[in-house]
Design a protein around this motif. Structure first.
Motif, PDB file in Angstrom:
ATOM      1  N   ILE A 194       0.836  -1.206   0.000  1.00 57.89           N
ATOM      2  CA  ILE A 194       0.000   0.000   0.000  1.00 57.89           C
ATOM      3  C   ILE A 194       0.868   1.253   0.000  1.00 57.89           C
ATOM      4  CG2 ILE A 194      -1.662   1.297   1.383  1.00 57.89           C
ATOM      5  CD1 ILE A 194      -2.805  -1.427   2.272  1.00 57.89           C
ATOM      6  N   VAL A 195       1.964   1.224   0.751  1.00 59.11           N
ATOM      7  CA  VAL A 195       2.875   2.373   0.775  1.00 59.11           C
ATOM      8  C   VAL A 195       3.440   2.630  -0.618  1.00 59.11           C
ATOM      9  CG1 VAL A 195       5.150   3.132   1.587  1.00 59.11           C
ATOM     10  CG2 VAL A 195       3.475   2.231   3.206  1.00 59.11           C
ATOM     11  N   HIS A 196       3.768   1.540  -1.311  1.00 55.70           N
ATOM     12  CA  HIS A 196       4.289   1.694  -2.674  1.00 55.70           C
ATOM     13  C   HIS A 196       3.252   2.352  -3.577  1.00 55.70           C
ATOM     14  CE1 HIS A 196       6.713   0.792  -6.214  1.00 55.70           C
ATOM     15  NE2 HIS A 196       5.633   0.272  -6.798  1.00 55.70           N
ATOM     16  N   ALA A 197       1.993   1.918  -3.445  1.00 56.22           N
ATOM     17  CA  ALA A 197       0.922   2.501  -4.270  1.00 56.22           C
ATOM     18  C   ALA A 197       0.687   3.957  -3.907  1.00 56.22           C
ATOM     19  CB  ALA A 197      -0.362   1.695  -4.102  1.00 56.22           C
ATOM     20  N   ILE A 198       0.753   4.301  -2.634  1.00 54.95           N
ATOM     21  CA  ILE A 198       0.553   5.693  -2.203  1.00 54.95           C
ATOM     22  C   ILE A 198       1.670   6.580  -2.729  1.00 54.95           C
ATOM     23  CG2 ILE A 198       0.543   7.196  -0.178  1.00 54.95           C
ATOM     24  CD1 ILE A 198      -0.936   4.994   1.333  1.00 54.95           C
ATOM     25  N   ARG A 199       2.901   6.068  -2.675  1.00 53.80           N
ATOM     26  CA  ARG A 199       4.027   6.867  -3.177  1.00 53.80           C
ATOM     27  C   ARG A 199       3.913   7.076  -4.684  1.00 53.80           C
ATOM     28  NH1 ARG A 199       8.721   3.794   0.370  1.00 53.80           N
ATOM     29  NH2 ARG A 199       8.709   5.248   2.132  1.00 53.80           N
ATOM     30  N   SER A 200       3.518   6.006  -5.376  1.00 52.65           N
ATOM     31  CA  SER A 200       3.443   6.111  -6.834  1.00 52.65           C
ATOM     32  C   SER A 200       2.315   7.034  -7.279  1.00 52.65           C
ATOM     33  CB  SER A 200       3.261   4.722  -7.461  1.00 52.65           C
ATOM     34  OG  SER A 200       2.022   4.149  -7.061  1.00 52.65           O
ATOM     35  N   SER A 201       1.295   7.153  -6.447  1.00 56.21           N
ATOM     36  CA  SER A 201       0.165   8.013  -6.813  1.00 56.21           C
ATOM     37  C   SER A 201       0.253   9.394  -6.183  1.00 56.21           C
ATOM     38  CB  SER A 201      -1.148   7.355  -6.393  1.00 56.21           C
ATOM     39  OG  SER A 201      -1.194   7.194  -4.984  1.00 56.21           O
ATOM     40  N   GLY A 202       1.251   9.612  -5.318  1.00 59.85           N
ATOM     41  CA  GLY A 202       1.401  10.913  -4.665  1.00 59.85           C
ATOM     42  C   GLY A 202       0.224  11.273  -3.774  1.00 59.85           C
ATOM     43  N   ALA A 203      -0.342  10.270  -3.094  1.00 58.21           N
ATOM     44  CA  ALA A 203      -1.568  10.485  -2.315  1.00 58.21           C
ATOM     45  C   ALA A 203      -1.300  10.829  -0.857  1.00 58.21           C
ATOM     46  CB  ALA A 203      -2.445   9.235  -2.383  1.00 58.21           C
ATOM     47  N   ALA A 204      -0.011  10.924  -0.479  1.00 59.31           N
ATOM     48  CA  ALA A 204       0.284  11.166   0.936  1.00 59.31           C
ATOM     49  C   ALA A 204      -0.310  12.481   1.411  1.00 59.31           C
ATOM     50  CB  ALA A 204       1.787  11.131   1.165  1.00 59.31           C
ATOM     51  N   ILE A 205      -0.119  13.541   0.623  1.00 57.96           N
ATOM     52  CA  ILE A 205      -0.623  14.861   1.030  1.00 57.96           C
ATOM     53  C   ILE A 205      -2.147  14.842   1.131  1.00 57.96           C
ATOM     54  CG2 ILE A 205      -0.804  17.268   0.349  1.00 57.96           C
ATOM     55  CD1 ILE A 205       1.943  17.041  -0.901  1.00 57.96           C
ATOM     56  N   SER A 206      -2.815  14.156   0.203  1.00 54.85           N
ATOM     57  CA  SER A 206      -4.280  14.081   0.230  1.00 54.85           C
ATOM     58  C   SER A 206      -4.761  13.377   1.481  1.00 54.85           C
ATOM     59  CB  SER A 206      -4.780  13.345  -1.015  1.00 54.85           C
ATOM     60  OG  SER A 206      -4.411  14.033  -2.190  1.00 54.85           O
ATOM     61  N   LEU A 207      -4.066  12.319   1.866  1.00 56.57           N
ATOM     62  CA  LEU A 207      -4.476  11.584   3.063  1.00 56.57           C
ATOM     63  C   LEU A 207      -4.276  12.434   4.320  1.00 56.57           C
ATOM     64  CD1 LEU A 207      -3.033   8.041   2.227  1.00 56.57           C
ATOM     65  CD2 LEU A 207      -5.416   8.776   2.139  1.00 56.57           C
ATOM     66  N   VAL A 208      -3.184  13.203   4.355  1.00 60.00           N
ATOM     67  CA  VAL A 208      -2.917  14.052   5.519  1.00 60.00           C
ATOM     68  C   VAL A 208      -3.972  15.135   5.658  1.00 60.00           C
ATOM     69  CG1 VAL A 208      -1.301  15.752   6.456  1.00 60.00           C
ATOM     70  CG2 VAL A 208      -0.445  13.572   5.577  1.00 60.00           C
ATOM     71  N   GLN A 209      -4.494  15.601   4.545  1.00 58.59           N
ATOM     72  CA  GLN A 209      -5.465  16.687   4.594  1.00 58.59           C
ATOM     73  C   GLN A 209      -6.768  16.283   5.277  1.00 58.59           C
ATOM     74  OE1 GLN A 209      -5.821  17.848   0.495  1.00 58.59           O
ATOM     75  NE2 GLN A 209      -3.998  19.161   0.551  1.00 58.59           N
ATOM     76  N   PHE A 210      -7.062  14.989   5.323  1.00 59.26           N
ATOM     77  CA  PHE A 210      -8.295  14.543   5.983  1.00 59.26           C
ATOM     78  C   PHE A 210      -8.264  14.775   7.499  1.00 59.26           C
ATOM     79  CE2 PHE A 210      -8.744  11.843   2.117  1.00 59.26           C
ATOM     80  CZ  PHE A 210      -9.991  12.300   1.723  1.00 59.26           C
ATOM     81  N   ILE A 211      -7.081  15.088   8.038  1.00 61.73           N
ATOM     82  CA  ILE A 211      -6.987  15.368   9.471  1.00 61.73           C
ATOM     83  C   ILE A 211      -7.839  16.579   9.843  1.00 61.73           C
ATOM     84  CG2 ILE A 211      -5.397  16.100  11.294  1.00 61.73           C
ATOM     85  CD1 ILE A 211      -3.240  14.440   9.963  1.00 61.73           C
ATOM     86  N   GLU A 212      -8.035  17.480   8.886  1.00 63.05           N
ATOM     87  CA  GLU A 212      -8.823  18.685   9.135  1.00 63.05           C
ATOM     88  C   GLU A 212     -10.303  18.504   8.831  1.00 63.05           C
ATOM     89  OE1 GLU A 212      -6.551  22.662   8.601  1.00 63.05           O
ATOM     90  OE2 GLU A 212      -6.148  21.463   6.799  1.00 63.05           O
ATOM     91  N   ALA A 213     -10.727  17.310   8.477  1.00 61.62           N
ATOM     92  CA  ALA A 213     -12.131  17.083   8.112  1.00 61.62           C
ATOM     93  C   ALA A 213     -13.035  17.392   9.295  1.00 61.62           C
ATOM     94  CB  ALA A 213     -12.332  15.645   7.654  1.00 61.62           C
ATOM     95  N   PRO A 214     -14.188  17.971   9.050  1.00 64.04           N
ATOM     96  CA  PRO A 214     -15.097  18.280  10.165  1.00 64.04           C
ATOM     97  C   PRO A 214     -15.765  17.033  10.749  1.00 64.04           C
ATOM     98  CG  PRO A 214     -16.095  18.881   8.057  1.00 64.04           C
ATOM     99  CD  PRO A 214     -14.692  18.479   7.753  1.00 64.04           C
ATOM    100  N   GLN A 215     -15.804  15.942   9.988  1.00 64.45           N
ATOM    101  CA  GLN A 215     -16.431  14.711  10.488  1.00 64.45           C
ATOM    102  C   GLN A 215     -15.429  13.940  11.360  1.00 64.45           C
ATOM    103  OE1 GLN A 215     -16.174  15.419   7.186  1.00 64.45           O
ATOM    104  NE2 GLN A 215     -18.255  16.151   6.758  1.00 64.45           N
ATOM    105  N   TRP A 216     -15.801  13.699  12.609  1.00 67.16           N
ATOM    106  CA  TRP A 216     -14.857  13.080  13.539  1.00 67.16           C
ATOM    107  C   TRP A 216     -14.459  11.670  13.108  1.00 67.16           C
ATOM    108  CZ3 TRP A 216     -15.530   8.517  16.054  1.00 67.16           C
ATOM    109  CH2 TRP A 216     -16.812   7.972  16.070  1.00 67.16           C
ATOM    110  N   ASP A 217     -15.417  10.911  12.533  1.00 68.78           N
ATOM    111  CA  ASP A 217     -15.074   9.548  12.135  1.00 68.78           C
ATOM    112  C   ASP A 217     -14.103   9.543  10.965  1.00 68.78           C
ATOM    113  OD1 ASP A 217     -17.000  10.654  10.504  1.00 68.78           O
ATOM    114  OD2 ASP A 217     -18.115   8.794  10.212  1.00 68.78           O
ATOM    115  N   LEU A 218     -14.216  10.512  10.050  1.00 69.97           N
ATOM    116  CA  LEU A 218     -13.268  10.618   8.941  1.00 69.97           C
ATOM    117  C   LEU A 218     -11.897  11.039   9.461  1.00 69.97           C
ATOM    118  CD1 LEU A 218     -12.647  10.533   5.952  1.00 69.97           C
ATOM    119  CD2 LEU A 218     -13.618  12.834   5.724  1.00 69.97           C
TER     120      LEU A 218
END
Length: 1009
Positions: free
Chosen positions: A646-670
């Protein structure tokens, strides 16, 4: 059972004057008790012969009468004033025409009888033929004497204590011939003069249903007397199909046919069972006239009794009257279906239902039993009981304390449940199915009640709403059966309802094993409704416990297909969310998903294409499904091998920043799901994620806000604290950013709140506190590079806080981190210690040596030779921390032992004073625990640390001398010399030299320690 009425059965002998003998000769009376509790005497002219009579004629009350002998003292019955109508002498009665065969007499008395004497007179005068049978009946102070051939009657009065009647009697035959007249006295004396006590005697001996044959009932419930011609000599019951033999004797057809069969089987001749005379033929001639007479007689009796029963069925009636009326209704209803039909059409059913409100438990039980008998195979009665709140009233009895009432109520409900309409009616009563389910599964309930409840529930399963209620109350099998065996419409309905339940994990496993295959088949359907019903049902049963079962049944391929399919056949987004939730629940199990194909070309859940599809779906959907899909990734990253893919797929897709941004989501479960995912990924891509957190605007602050929010301790706070703790400890930029945002001050405050018990939430307290302490320890790793960290430690007295946390027993991670923090602080002590400033030598000191001696300074640290404190310079010696660290060397957790040993090793550095450091350890009794760690060889890290510490200790000659005599220490050092890493082997060589195990000219490892 207490009774309001009392019946006394007594026996007497008629004096010889009445029967033609001399009055003066008297009568011999004998008393005894028969097996059934009824007493009888037979008598002739002068002799009394006992004989057992086992059946009671009809009485105004239903109960079977028993009288104990000790309750009955005397009874005398005889002619005391005999005279004749034709001038014969006093004291003698005519005997002409009187049958001198044995005559039976039965005496009844009752203190509450209301039937008129004229009714009994009509009965007496109607009797004809047969052997003499005298029956004396008392009604409301009136006396009737009844013979089959002679008949006479009279009247008198009675009281409760002594029943005495004196009457002038006219004796004669029914055919008109005169016998004569006489005066008789009947006296009955009661023991204790207490009718209530006599009633108690009845209760002790009475047992319902003690009569085993029908003759008891056939006599008992008939106001009009039973004629001997109606009774079969074989069965002793009233005949329903009388037939006559060639000798003129009449029997019940079934009984005489059985008699003939037994004769033939035994090889005996055919004989009459009464006369024993041989019969030439076994022909049976129907006695139509007798049968008609019996039917008419029965109809008249039943009409009278039903009217009496109807009058007794009121709440104001005496308990005994009501019980008798109910038993009679039971009797005639069992006798024939026609009788039951008659009862149901005489408005008796509502009156019986009314008896359910009686204050008497016995009446209520009897009413329930009667209603059950009436309802058996009678749709009309069930229709009546379906009206109003009758069913609700019956259901209420299921909760009564008395098991008898519960038994009768559940038995009645079982009978009613045979009707489909009433099954629905029963299910509609609030709590009915819940109580029945509880009864059927009870371990303490009467077994008959359990069986009846189980059979009732089985009948109720015919109604779909009842099945749903049963499932809601824990009885899932009917619903599962419908899913397996029902029509497609029924399957969809049941599956949809299963999707609304919330079963326990154990139940989920059973359901998955039972109907998992059927639900997965529905999910493969092209019909959207079928897929929706199956997905919702699978969503309720999919969990970590049932995951393996569902995976074996093949849930993953159709589930992934429904999740990723786009186009005309795709499911709505709301169902994709359900599919994602099912997948998230399944991936939490311990399964190698890399070996389970979920699509063509052997694609698996951790294949790069599948992970890319998940990431793409995450970025193009709403928060609800985003949360579920991130939870899928969380579950997959719990496995190390899957996490790497999964880490390899995340690196290849550059999704790390997108995943980190969910920390600011207003929904607590997200937010929670994203924090968990980042935490799982950190060991594999810590620098990338740290850069993403540092470079993103607001993410780090959002994490800190979550962690330090002053609320009860939540899972989100615990996970967020864990994520912050995972950030690289020596990342100066992150630590400075946290300093600038005031994170450490807030964290220190939260630590104090948790330790003082001010923060609510026990469940996540341990991981939360561990995370807080790890975050706080960050400041100790950059003390040399960031002066603000030293100021923070001093201002908040962090060294003392870590010492306190060192003693937080039961929290191993907290103790380990506290020891590591103290190690870092102690390393900085030598740089913070204030060395004393000595004045330069004066002029005299340069001339005279006596003036050159330096002054003696006091109050300085033994180790650092300067001014030290735990708060300002973080000195372990001045803070008296050494003993506490030594105590932890015996901890069961190797991590705590290693961290404590590392903190103690700061005392053994070459600078400032190794000799003083060894002395301090010796005084704290820390030498032996360090040697023990070396001997135990628990982990490689502990071996490396202990070898380093022991080599330092052996530099002291006295310690080296003592250790050289211990062969175990030498063996342990040799082991480290052979098996340790390069650095450990070098240090072990030096230690062996100290104990003369290796000569000093050894040059195996020329590098100096």
């Amino acid at each position: 059972m207490k009774l309001k009425f009392f019946h006394l059965l007594a026996l007497g002998a008629i004096g010889t004057g009445l029967l033609g003998g001399d009055r003066g000769s008297g009568a011999d009376a004998r008393w005894w008790r028969s097996g059934s509790g009824l007493l009888e005497a037979s008598f002739s002219e002068h002799r009394v012969r006992p004989e057992v009579h086992r059946r009671a004629p009809y009485l105004p009350h239903r109960e079977h009468l028993q009288v104990r002998r000790d309750r009955l003292q005397t009874l005398s019955f005889g002619a005391v004033d005999a005279g004749t109508s034709d001038g014969r002498r006093r004291g003698q009665a005519h005997s002409s025409g009187i049958d001198t065969k044995t005559t039976r007499a039965l005496v009844y008395s009752n203190h509450h009888l209301t039937d008129s004497f004229t009714q009994y007179l009509a009965q007496i005068t109607s009797m004809r033929g047969g052997e003499g049978n005298c029956q004396i009946i008392s009604m409301s102070g009136r006396i009737g004497f009844k013979f089959q051939r002679p008949c006479f009657c009279g009247s008198g009065a009675a009281d409760d204590a002594n029943f005495k009647v004196s009457s002038s009697l006219d004796l004669g035959f029914v055919d008109g011939s005169s016998v004569g007249s006489s005066t008789v006295t009947l006296r009955v004396n009661y023991c204790n003069n207490k009718l209530a006590q006599m009633s108690g005697s009845w209760e002790e001996n009475y047992e319902h249903g003690s009569q085993s044959d029908g003759s008891y009932h056939s006599e008992r419930f008939h106001p009009e007397p039973i004629y001997d011609a109606f009774v079969c000599p074989l069965t002793k019951r009233i005949m329903s199909d009388p037939v006559t033999l060639e000798n003129g004797r009449t029997f019940e057809r079934e009984a005489i046919e059985k008699w003939f069969k037994e004769c033939r089987e035994s090889g005996s001749r055919l004989v009459c069972p009464v006369t024993k005379e041989e019969l030439r033929s076994a022909d049976l001639n129907p006695s139509i006239a007798l049968r008609n007479a019996i039917e008419e007689w029965t109809a008249r009796n039943e009409s009278v009794r039903l009217e009496r029963a109807r009058k007794s069925l009121t709440l104001g009636s005496a308990e005994g009257d009501v019980l008798q009326a109910l038993e009679y209704i039971q009797y005639i209803c069992r006798d024939s279906r026609l009788n039951k039909h008659i009862v149901s059409n005489t408005e008796l059913v509502p009156m019986i239902i009314g008896m359910l409100k009686s204050s008497s438990r016995r009446v209520r039980c009897k009413a329930l039993e009667t209603l059950r008998i009436l309802a058996e195979e009678d749709a009309y009665v069930k229709e009546i009981m379906a009206e109003g709140d009758i069913v609700r009233t019956i259901v209420k009895f299921l909760s009564h304390e008395q098991s008898k009432e519960r038994k009768e109520a559940v038995s009645l409900l079982y009978e009613l449940s045979k009707s489909e309409f009433l099954s629905e009616k029963i299910g509609s009563v609030n709590g009915a199915i819940l109580i029945l389910v509880g009864m059927s599964s009870s371990k303490s309930e009467n077994v008959l009640i359990v069986e009846a409840a189980e059979k009732t529930l089985k009948n109720l399963e015919t109604c779909e709403n009842n099945v749903l209620q049963m499932a809601e109350n824990g009885r899932l099998q009917p619903l599962l059966t419908q899913i397996l065996e029902g029509s497609l419409e029924t399957k969809l309905s049941m599956a949809s309802y299963l999707g609304e339940l919330a079963p326990s994990n154990d139940v989920k496993v059973d359901v998955a094993r039972s109907v998992g295959s059927s639900l997965i088949s529905l999910m493969k359907s092209s019909n959207i409704k079928s897929r929706e019903a199956s997905l919702r049902a699978l969503n309720q049963i999919a969990c970590e416990s049932s995951a393996n079962i569902l995976i074996e049944l093949g849930i993953l391929p159709p589930l992934v297909k429904n999740l990723f399919t786009v186009g005309p056949n795709q499911i709505p987004m709301r169902l994709k969310e359900v599919a994602a939730n099912i997948l998230a629940n399944i991936v939490n199990c311990d399964v190698d998903f890399d070996s389970i194909p979920v699509g063509p070309d052997h694609l698996t859940l951790v294949s790069e294409d599948i992970i890319h599809s998940l990431l793409h779906l995450i970025s193009n959907t709403g928060p609800a499904i985003e949360c579920k899909l991130i939870q899928v990734l969380v579950g997959l990253t719990n496995s190390h091998s899957a996490a790497v893919s999964i880490v390899h797929a995340i690196r290849s897709s550059g999704a790390a920043i997108s995943l980190v941004q969910f920390i600011e989501a207003p929904q607590w479960d997200l937010r929670l799901a994203s924090i968990k995912l980042i935490q799982n990924l950190f060991p594999h891509m810590d620098h990338e994620l740290a850069d993403a957190l540092r470079g993103s605007v607001g993410q780090l602050g959002s994490l800190i806000k979550v962690v330090t929010e002053n609320i009860g301790i939540t899972e989100e706070q615990a996970v967020a604290a864990g994520l912050l703790a995972e950030l690289p400890e020596r990342d100066l930029g992150l630590t400075r950013q946290m300093l600038d945002e005031g994170a450490f001050q807030q964290i220190i405050s939260r630590v104090h709140q948790v330790r003082q018990g001010e923060a609510r939430g026990i469940r996540f307290m341990t991981p939360y506190l561990e995370g807080l302490v790890r975050i706080l320890a960050r400041v100790t790793y950059i003390l040399g590079e960031e002066p603000a960290c030293i100021d923070l430690c001093r201002q908040n007295n962090l060294a003392t806080l870590f010492v306190d946390l060192l003693q937080q027993n039961g929290l191993d991670v907290v103790q380990m981190v506290a020891a590591l923090a103290l190690e870092n602080l102690s390393q900085e002590s030598k740089n913070l210690t204030k060395l004393p400033e000595l004045p330069p030598p004066g002029f005299c000191a340069s001339i005279f040596s006596c003036f050159s001696q330096q002054p003696v300074l006091t109050g300085l640290c033994r180790l650092h030779h300067g001014t030290c404190s735990l708060k300002d310079t973080f000195c372990l010696v001045e803070g008296q921390v050494v003993e506490k660290l030594v105590a932890l060397l015996d901890h069961t957790d190797e991590r705590v032992v290693e961290a404590s040993l590392a903190a103690l090793c700061t005392l053994l550095e070459d600078f400032p004073d190794i000799e003083q450091g060894v002395a301090i350890l010796y005084e704290a009794e820390g030498i032996k625990p360090i040697l023990d760690i070396l001997l135990e060889k628990r982990t490689d890290n502990l071996l490396r640390r202990s070898v380093w510490a022991v080599e330092r200790l052996l530099r002291m000659d006295d310690i080296a001398l003592q250790v050289s005599g211990d062969p175990n220490i030498g063996t342990a050092l040799v082991y480290a010399f052979h098996h340790g890493d390069i650095r450990t082997r070098q240090i072990a060589e030096q230690a062996l030299k100290h104990v003369d195990k290796i000569p000093n000219f050894s040059g195996i490892f020329p590098n100096k320690v």
